[in-house]
Motif scaffolding. Structure first.
Motif, short mmCIF file in Angstrom:
data_model
loop_
_atom_site.label_atom_id
_atom_site.label_comp_id
_atom_site.label_asym_id
_atom_site.label_seq_id
_atom_site.Cartn_x
_atom_site.Cartn_y
_atom_site.Cartn_z
N SER A 6 -15.26 -8.51 5.28
CA SER A 6 -14.31 -8.37 5.93
C SER A 6 -13.14 -9.44 5.41
CB SER A 6 -14.67 -8.89 7.43
OG SER A 6 -15.07 -10.29 7.37
N ARG A 7 -13.37 -10.46 4.73
CA ARG A 7 -12.44 -11.31 4.23
C ARG A 7 -11.58 -10.60 3.17
NH1 ARG A 7 -14.96 -16.44 2.35
NH2 ARG A 7 -13.04 -17.01 1.54
N LEU A 8 -12.11 -9.42 2.57
CA LEU A 8 -11.38 -8.79 1.38
C LEU A 8 -10.56 -7.44 2.25
CD1 LEU A 8 -14.18 -8.34 -0.95
CD2 LEU A 8 -12.45 -10.28 -0.95
N ASN A 9 -9.42 -7.07 1.43
CA ASN A 9 -8.59 -6.02 1.76
C ASN A 9 -9.53 -4.80 1.18
OD1 ASN A 9 -8.02 -5.54 -1.00
ND2 ASN A 9 -5.98 -6.61 -0.73
N HIS A 10 -8.85 -3.63 1.56
CA HIS A 10 -9.41 -2.17 1.18
C HIS A 10 -9.55 -2.23 -0.18
CE1 HIS A 10 -11.07 1.93 1.67
NE2 HIS A 10 -9.86 2.11 1.09
N VAL A 92 -29.28 3.57 -5.30
CA VAL A 92 -27.95 3.85 -6.04
C VAL A 92 -27.28 5.03 -5.48
CG1 VAL A 92 -28.94 5.17 -7.82
CG2 VAL A 92 -26.83 3.75 -8.37
N THR A 93 -27.88 6.15 -5.07
CA THR A 93 -27.28 7.26 -4.63
C THR A 93 -26.75 7.20 -3.18
OG1 THR A 93 -28.74 8.67 -5.71
CG2 THR A 93 -27.70 9.79 -4.37
N MET A 94 -27.60 6.49 -2.33
CA MET A 94 -27.09 5.99 -1.27
C MET A 94 -25.93 5.15 -1.13
SD MET A 94 -28.70 7.69 0.93
CE MET A 94 -28.15 7.42 2.74
N ALA A 95 -25.77 4.27 -2.19
CA ALA A 95 -24.75 3.16 -2.39
C ALA A 95 -23.30 3.89 -2.83
CB ALA A 95 -25.03 2.15 -3.59
N MET A 96 -23.66 5.06 -3.60
CA MET A 96 -22.43 5.87 -4.03
C MET A 96 -21.90 6.65 -3.01
SD MET A 96 -20.26 6.61 -6.27
CE MET A 96 -20.76 6.20 -7.91
N ILE A 97 -22.93 6.97 -1.80
CA ILE A 97 -22.38 7.87 -0.66
C ILE A 97 -21.55 6.64 0.25
CG2 ILE A 97 -23.36 8.74 1.51
CD1 ILE A 97 -25.50 10.00 -0.21
N SER A 98 -22.07 5.62 0.20
CA SER A 98 -21.50 4.57 1.09
C SER A 98 -19.98 4.29 0.55
CB SER A 98 -22.43 3.32 1.23
OG SER A 98 -23.42 3.66 2.24
N LEU A 99 -19.84 4.03 -0.81
CA LEU A 99 -18.79 3.68 -1.43
C LEU A 99 -17.76 4.96 -1.12
CD1 LEU A 99 -16.93 1.95 -3.20
CD2 LEU A 99 -18.07 2.75 -5.23
N LEU A 100 -18.00 6.19 -1.44
CA LEU A 100 -17.07 7.09 -1.13
C LEU A 100 -16.60 7.17 0.48
CD1 LEU A 100 -18.37 9.75 -3.63
CD2 LEU A 100 -16.45 8.58 -3.80
N GLN A 101 -17.70 6.99 1.15
CA GLN A 101 -17.53 7.23 2.79
C GLN A 101 -16.46 5.98 2.99
OE1 GLN A 101 -21.41 7.46 4.23
NE2 GLN A 101 -21.16 9.55 4.67
N GLY A 102 -16.68 4.81 2.36
CA GLY A 102 -15.83 3.54 2.81
C GLY A 102 -14.39 4.03 2.30
N LEU A 108 -15.64 -1.06 7.21
CA LEU A 108 -16.41 -2.07 6.14
C LEU A 108 -17.72 -2.00 6.38
CD1 LEU A 108 -16.32 -5.15 5.48
CD2 LEU A 108 -16.83 -5.75 7.74
N GLU A 109 -18.32 -1.33 7.28
CA GLU A 109 -19.87 -1.24 7.17
C GLU A 109 -20.30 -0.48 5.72
OE1 GLU A 109 -23.25 1.06 9.90
OE2 GLU A 109 -21.16 1.41 10.42
N ASN A 110 -19.51 0.55 5.61
CA ASN A 110 -19.89 1.34 4.19
C ASN A 110 -19.91 0.33 3.09
OD1 ASN A 110 -20.29 3.98 5.32
ND2 ASN A 110 -18.05 3.87 5.49
N PHE A 111 -18.87 -0.57 3.09
CA PHE A 111 -19.04 -1.64 1.87
C PHE A 111 -20.17 -2.58 1.84
CE2 PHE A 111 -14.54 -0.03 2.20
CZ PHE A 111 -14.52 0.67 1.26
N ASP A 112 -20.31 -3.15 3.17
CA ASP A 112 -21.45 -3.86 3.25
C ASP A 112 -22.84 -3.35 2.89
OD1 ASP A 112 -20.14 -6.01 4.32
OD2 ASP A 112 -20.40 -5.37 6.46
N ASN A 113 -22.66 -1.95 3.22
CA ASN A 113 -24.16 -1.05 2.82
C ASN A 113 -24.36 -1.24 1.29
OD1 ASN A 113 -24.73 -0.36 5.46
ND2 ASN A 113 -23.93 1.84 5.42
N VAL A 114 -23.10 -1.06 0.44
CA VAL A 114 -23.52 -1.13 -0.90
C VAL A 114 -23.92 -2.35 -1.30
CG1 VAL A 114 -22.19 -0.81 -3.04
CG2 VAL A 114 -21.67 0.59 -1.29
N ALA A 115 -23.57 -3.37 -1.00
CA ALA A 115 -24.13 -4.65 -1.35
C ALA A 115 -25.35 -4.93 -0.92
CB ALA A 115 -23.06 -5.76 -0.66
N GLN A 116 -25.91 -4.37 0.33
CA GLN A 116 -27.01 -4.49 0.91
C GLN A 116 -28.22 -3.58 0.35
OE1 GLN A 116 -28.05 -6.74 3.46
NE2 GLN A 116 -30.03 -6.31 2.50
N LEU A 117 -27.70 -2.35 -0.08
CA LEU A 117 -28.61 -1.65 -0.99
C LEU A 117 -28.97 -2.13 -2.34
CD1 LEU A 117 -26.74 1.85 0.00
CD2 LEU A 117 -29.49 1.14 0.44
#
Length: 195
Positions: A6-10, A92-102, A108-117
C-alpha cells in the motif's frame, strides 16, 4: 506478508508484481516440460506485455478481459496430476490473473496476492522437502520452513525488490534493473535453474 504494498503507487505495484512473476514463471515451464499441460509461452507473452505497459508509462493498451479469458482454462487441476509441480504451476497462473486484474481494477489485494502466491510456492516446496526427511510437529515444521534457505531468500528478495521499487523512477531503466535484480541468481523462486 513482509512488504506493505500500500506504500507503493500503482506503477510501482505493477512493477513489483511483474518482477516476482519473472521468478515464478520458470516453475510453469518446468511443469509443462514434464506434463505438456498449459501454455507457458502465453504467460511469458502476457508478462512481456506488462513490462511494455510499464516501459511506455502506462500508455500501452491491454485488453484485460481477453487476456484473463485465456488464462482461466490454463489453471491445472491438482487431481489430474501426480506431481509436486502442479502447485507452483497453479500459483504462477493465479498470480498472472491477479496481476492483470490488479492492473485493470487497481485493487491492492490483487498485488498482495501475487506476493503471497510466490511465498506460497516456496512454503509448499519447503514443507514437502522437510516432511520427506523427518516427522515434525506443526510448530516445528513452521519454524523449519521459516528458517529454510529458500524461504529466507524469497523474503529477502521481496524486501530488496520493494526497497528498490519504492525509490525507483518510473522508467524503462528501472524496469530493466528490477528484472535483473530478481534474475541475477539465475534461478526461480524454488531454486530451479533458469535456462
Amino acid at each position: 506478508m513482509t512488504v506493505n504494498l500500500s506504500r507503493l503507487n500503482h506503477w510501482q505495484q505493477v512493477a513489483f508484481s511483474a518482477a516476482l512473476m519473472e521468478r515464478m514463471l520458470p516453475n510453469l515451464f518446468m511443469f509443462y516440460e514434464v506434463t505438456e499441460f498449459g501454455e507457458p509461452k502465453l504467460l511469458r507473452n502476457q508478462l512481456d506485455l506488462v513490462w511494455q505497459w510499464l516501459d511506455k508509462n502506462q500508455s500501452c493498451k491491454i485488453n484485460y478481459n481477453a487476456q484473463l479469458a485465456k488464462l482461466e482454462p490454463l489453471i491445472p487441476d491438482p487431481e489430474q496430476f501426480d506431481s509436486f509441480g502442479v502447485f507452483p504451476a497453479i500459483d504462477v497462473t493465479m498470480a498472472m490473473i491477479s496481476l492483470l486484474q490488479g492492473m485493470q481494477d487497481k485493487e491492492l489485494e490483487n498485488f498482495d496476492n501475487v506476493a503471497q502466491l510466490s511465498l506460497n510456492s516456496v512454503n509448499f516446496y519447503c514443507e514437502l522437502e522437510l516432511s520427506e526427511h523427518e516427522e515434525l510437529e506443526q510448530a516445528e515444521l513452521d519454524q523449519a520452513i521459516e528458517q529454510h534457505p529458500l524461504m529466507q531468500w524469497e523474503l529477502a528478495t521481496q524486501q530488496q525488490l520493494f526497497d528498490f521499487i519504492a525509490n525507483a523512477p518510473e522508467t524503462k531503466a528501472s524496469c530493466k534493473e528490477a528484472k535483473a535484480m530478481v534474475l541475477e541468481e539465475g534461478m526461480s523462486n524454488l531454486g530451479i535453474e533458469i535456462s
